[in-house]
Design a protein around this motif. Structure first.
Motif, PDB file in Angstrom:
ATOM      1  N   ALA A 141     -12.202   2.101  11.897  1.00  0.00           N
ATOM      2  CA  ALA A 141     -13.195   1.307  11.165  1.00  0.00           C
ATOM      3  C   ALA A 141     -12.534   0.372  10.155  1.00  0.00           C
ATOM      4  O   ALA A 141     -13.156   0.018   9.151  1.00  0.00           O
ATOM      5  CB  ALA A 141     -14.178   2.237  10.455  1.00  0.00           C
ATOM      6  N   HIS A 142     -11.311  -0.074  10.423  1.00  0.00           N
ATOM      7  CA  HIS A 142     -10.552  -0.830   9.431  1.00  0.00           C
ATOM      8  C   HIS A 142     -11.311  -2.049   8.904  1.00  0.00           C
ATOM      9  O   HIS A 142     -11.419  -2.252   7.687  1.00  0.00           O
ATOM     10  CB  HIS A 142      -9.217  -1.308  10.017  1.00  0.00           C
ATOM     11  N   GLU A 143     -11.824  -2.855   9.808  1.00  0.00           N
ATOM     12  CA  GLU A 143     -12.441  -4.119   9.387  1.00  0.00           C
ATOM     13  C   GLU A 143     -13.679  -3.886   8.542  1.00  0.00           C
ATOM     14  O   GLU A 143     -13.887  -4.570   7.527  1.00  0.00           O
ATOM     15  CB  GLU A 143     -12.770  -4.991  10.597  1.00  0.00           C
ATOM     16  N   ASP A 144     -14.521  -2.931   8.916  1.00  0.00           N
ATOM     17  CA  ASP A 144     -15.728  -2.665   8.138  1.00  0.00           C
ATOM     18  C   ASP A 144     -15.393  -2.062   6.781  1.00  0.00           C
ATOM     19  O   ASP A 144     -16.045  -2.366   5.773  1.00  0.00           O
ATOM     20  CB  ASP A 144     -16.682  -1.751   8.908  1.00  0.00           C
ATOM     21  N   VAL A 145     -14.392  -1.200   6.736  1.00  0.00           N
ATOM     22  CA  VAL A 145     -13.984  -0.627   5.448  1.00  0.00           C
ATOM     23  C   VAL A 145     -13.512  -1.728   4.504  1.00  0.00           C
ATOM     24  O   VAL A 145     -13.954  -1.798   3.335  1.00  0.00           O
ATOM     25  CB  VAL A 145     -12.875   0.427   5.643  1.00  0.00           C
ATOM     26  N   LEU A 146     -12.649  -2.600   4.970  1.00  0.00           N
ATOM     27  CA  LEU A 146     -12.142  -3.677   4.118  1.00  0.00           C
ATOM     28  C   LEU A 146     -13.254  -4.650   3.733  1.00  0.00           C
ATOM     29  O   LEU A 146     -13.309  -5.123   2.587  1.00  0.00           O
ATOM     30  CB  LEU A 146     -11.011  -4.411   4.835  1.00  0.00           C
ATOM     31  N   ARG A 147     -14.143  -4.924   4.667  1.00  0.00           N
ATOM     32  CA  ARG A 147     -15.255  -5.841   4.376  1.00  0.00           C
ATOM     33  C   ARG A 147     -16.162  -5.270   3.288  1.00  0.00           C
ATOM     34  O   ARG A 147     -16.543  -5.979   2.336  1.00  0.00           O
ATOM     35  CB  ARG A 147     -16.067  -6.090   5.650  1.00  0.00           C
ATOM     36  N   ILE A 148     -16.515  -4.001   3.394  1.00  0.00           N
ATOM     37  CA  ILE A 148     -17.419  -3.396   2.415  1.00  0.00           C
ATOM     38  C   ILE A 148     -16.756  -3.301   1.047  1.00  0.00           C
ATOM     39  O   ILE A 148     -17.399  -3.512   0.016  1.00  0.00           O
ATOM     40  CB  ILE A 148     -17.909  -2.026   2.925  1.00  0.00           C
ATOM     41  N   ILE A 169      -2.825  -4.463   8.903  1.00  0.00           N
ATOM     42  CA  ILE A 169      -3.757  -3.789   7.996  1.00  0.00           C
ATOM     43  C   ILE A 169      -3.024  -3.333   6.738  1.00  0.00           C
ATOM     44  O   ILE A 169      -3.543  -3.445   5.617  1.00  0.00           O
ATOM     45  CB  ILE A 169      -4.433  -2.597   8.694  1.00  0.00           C
ATOM     46  N   ALA A 170      -1.801  -2.831   6.909  1.00  0.00           N
ATOM     47  CA  ALA A 170      -1.032  -2.383   5.745  1.00  0.00           C
ATOM     48  C   ALA A 170      -0.759  -3.535   4.788  1.00  0.00           C
ATOM     49  O   ALA A 170      -0.906  -3.388   3.565  1.00  0.00           O
ATOM     50  CB  ALA A 170       0.286  -1.752   6.202  1.00  0.00           C
ATOM     51  N   ARG A 171      -0.383  -4.698   5.315  1.00  0.00           N
ATOM     52  CA  ARG A 171      -0.122  -5.853   4.443  1.00  0.00           C
ATOM     53  C   ARG A 171      -1.385  -6.269   3.698  1.00  0.00           C
ATOM     54  O   ARG A 171      -1.325  -6.619   2.510  1.00  0.00           O
ATOM     55  CB  ARG A 171       0.390  -7.023   5.279  1.00  0.00           C
ATOM     56  N   VAL A 174      -1.928  -3.702   0.959  1.00  0.00           N
ATOM     57  CA  VAL A 174      -0.939  -3.867  -0.103  1.00  0.00           C
ATOM     58  C   VAL A 174      -1.261  -5.095  -0.940  1.00  0.00           C
ATOM     59  O   VAL A 174      -1.215  -5.055  -2.185  1.00  0.00           O
ATOM     60  CB  VAL A 174       0.476  -3.960   0.500  1.00  0.00           C
ATOM     61  N   ASP A 175      -1.613  -6.199  -0.292  1.00  0.00           N
ATOM     62  CA  ASP A 175      -1.941  -7.422  -1.018  1.00  0.00           C
ATOM     63  C   ASP A 175      -3.161  -7.244  -1.916  1.00  0.00           C
ATOM     64  O   ASP A 175      -3.270  -7.888  -2.969  1.00  0.00           O
ATOM     65  CB  ASP A 175      -2.196  -8.571  -0.037  1.00  0.00           C
ATOM     66  N   ALA A 176      -4.076  -6.368  -1.500  1.00  0.00           N
ATOM     67  CA  ALA A 176      -5.270  -6.093  -2.304  1.00  0.00           C
ATOM     68  C   ALA A 176      -4.998  -5.104  -3.428  1.00  0.00           C
ATOM     69  O   ALA A 176      -5.875  -4.850  -4.258  1.00  0.00           O
ATOM     70  CB  ALA A 176      -6.387  -5.562  -1.407  1.00  0.00           C
ATOM     71  N   GLY A 177      -3.784  -4.528  -3.443  1.00  0.00           N
ATOM     72  CA  GLY A 177      -3.426  -3.582  -4.494  1.00  0.00           C
ATOM     73  C   GLY A 177      -3.776  -2.144  -4.175  1.00  0.00           C
ATOM     74  O   GLY A 177      -3.697  -1.274  -5.052  1.00  0.00           O
ATOM     75  N   TYR A 178      -4.146  -1.865  -2.931  1.00  0.00           N
ATOM     76  CA  TYR A 178      -4.532  -0.516  -2.555  1.00  0.00           C
ATOM     77  C   TYR A 178      -3.296   0.364  -2.359  1.00  0.00           C
ATOM     78  O   TYR A 178      -2.189  -0.123  -2.111  1.00  0.00           O
ATOM     79  CB  TYR A 178      -5.364  -0.521  -1.277  1.00  0.00           C
ATOM     80  N   ARG A 199       7.146   1.371   6.616  1.00  0.00           N
ATOM     81  CA  ARG A 199       8.375   0.727   6.137  1.00  0.00           C
ATOM     82  C   ARG A 199       8.096  -0.392   5.144  1.00  0.00           C
ATOM     83  O   ARG A 199       8.918  -0.682   4.278  1.00  0.00           O
ATOM     84  CB  ARG A 199       9.158   0.158   7.321  1.00  0.00           C
ATOM     85  N   LEU A 200       6.953  -1.055   5.263  1.00  0.00           N
ATOM     86  CA  LEU A 200       6.737  -2.266   4.456  1.00  0.00           C
ATOM     87  C   LEU A 200       6.017  -2.007   3.134  1.00  0.00           C
ATOM     88  O   LEU A 200       5.968  -2.886   2.273  1.00  0.00           O
ATOM     89  CB  LEU A 200       5.979  -3.316   5.276  1.00  0.00           C
ATOM     90  N   VAL A 201       5.466  -0.809   2.946  1.00  0.00           N
ATOM     91  CA  VAL A 201       4.690  -0.541   1.732  1.00  0.00           C
ATOM     92  C   VAL A 201       5.626  -0.372   0.541  1.00  0.00           C
ATOM     93  O   VAL A 201       6.574   0.416   0.596  1.00  0.00           O
ATOM     94  CB  VAL A 201       3.829   0.726   1.911  1.00  0.00           C
TER      95      VAL A 201
END
Length: 268
Positions: A141-148, A169-171, A174-178, A199-201
């Motif tokens: 549900a990645h897109e709906d979670v981020l949208r909400i 999704i990780a980027r 991370v960009d949102a500060g989560y 690796r990127l977080v």
């Protein structure tokens, strides 16, 4: 038992009741076993109302244990005012350090998406009102979670429990500060996309968890999980990220202390 970690870490998401704990002695036994592996603190998480009451109480039995309370998205079909009132009461208690786990789960069909989304929005608002982190369950549900989160306005601190996304999704998270919390799934041999995400977080934006008794790390996949198994996942992440084990332990603890406002053992 794994070799003891060189510095203490926090299991940021476990279910001590589902691990078989009922009494204070049971909780102490699990915490003692974890401490022997260097996992000195843990957050026990609720997924229904009875579990929320138990988690809040269990967090008062042992100084190594804190709690998070919410109604799991798969249980939101009958989420009404009575449940909301009780979750809010529990969320305001001192040793309850997060609102969770809440979010969306489109893998199971126990609760319809509209009920899940309505409950998710309510938990987002609760986290902001009580001033505590939001602990998210996100399955398929990645897109709906981020949208909400965007529509409602995310709380100051958001933790994606058992992060399951890819690099993209990780980027975005991370960009949102989560904050992204990695479970034993990151150690699985077929988890290439998840490992690339890990690796990127940045070191200040990731946690480690067991989600016990589920998701036991490799090479013990399929066996019962416990908080002490956090040590296996931490060691795997250190190797995956080409970082020193003590460095990763300290980073994980410092992030957990900041996110959940735990007493610091890393300041020195």
């Amino acid at each position: 038992m794994p070799e003891r970690l060189p510095a203490p870490v926090v299991d940021s998401h476990t279910h001590l009741d589902a691990c078989g704990a009922v009494t204070a002695a049971d909780v102490a036994e699990l915490a003692d076993r974890a401490a022997a592996a260097g996992v000195t603190r843990m957050v026990t998480v609720a997924d229904d109302l009875d579990a929320a009451r138990w988690a809040a109480e269990a967090s008062t039995w042992d100084e190594r244990v804190w709690a998070a309370v919410a109604i799991h998205p798969t249980r939101t079909k009958d989420f009404g005012e009575a449940e909301q009132s009780e979750i809010e009461r529990l969320a305001r208690q001192d040793r309850v350090v997060a609102v969770g786990e809440t979010g969306l789960d489109y893998y199971w069909d126990y609760s319809p998406p509209d009920a899940q989304q309505e409950a998710f929005r309510w938990h987002i608002d609760l986290a902001k009102r009580v001033g505590k982190p939001l602990m998210i369950h996100d399955r398929d549900a990645h897109e709906d979670v981020l949208r909400i989160l965007d529509e409602e306005g995310a709380p100051e601190t958001v933790v994606f429990h058992c992060f399951s996304g890819d690099e993209d999704i990780a980027r975005r998270c991370v960009d949102a500060g989560y904050v992204l919390s990695f479970a034993g799934t990151v150690t699985f041999r077929n988890a290439r996309a998840l490992q690339a995400a890990a690796r990127l977080v940045p070191s200040g934006q990731f946690l480690v968890e067991t989600d016990a008794p589920f998701l036991t790390p490799h090479p013990f996949r399929g066996r019962p999980n416990e908080p002490y198994c956090t040590a296996y996942t931490v060691a795997f992440l250190a190797d995956l990220r080409s970082e020193g084990l003590e460095q990763v332990c300290s980073a994980v603890s410092a992030t957990a202390e900041r996110v959940f406002r735990l007493p610091s053992v890393t300041a020195g």
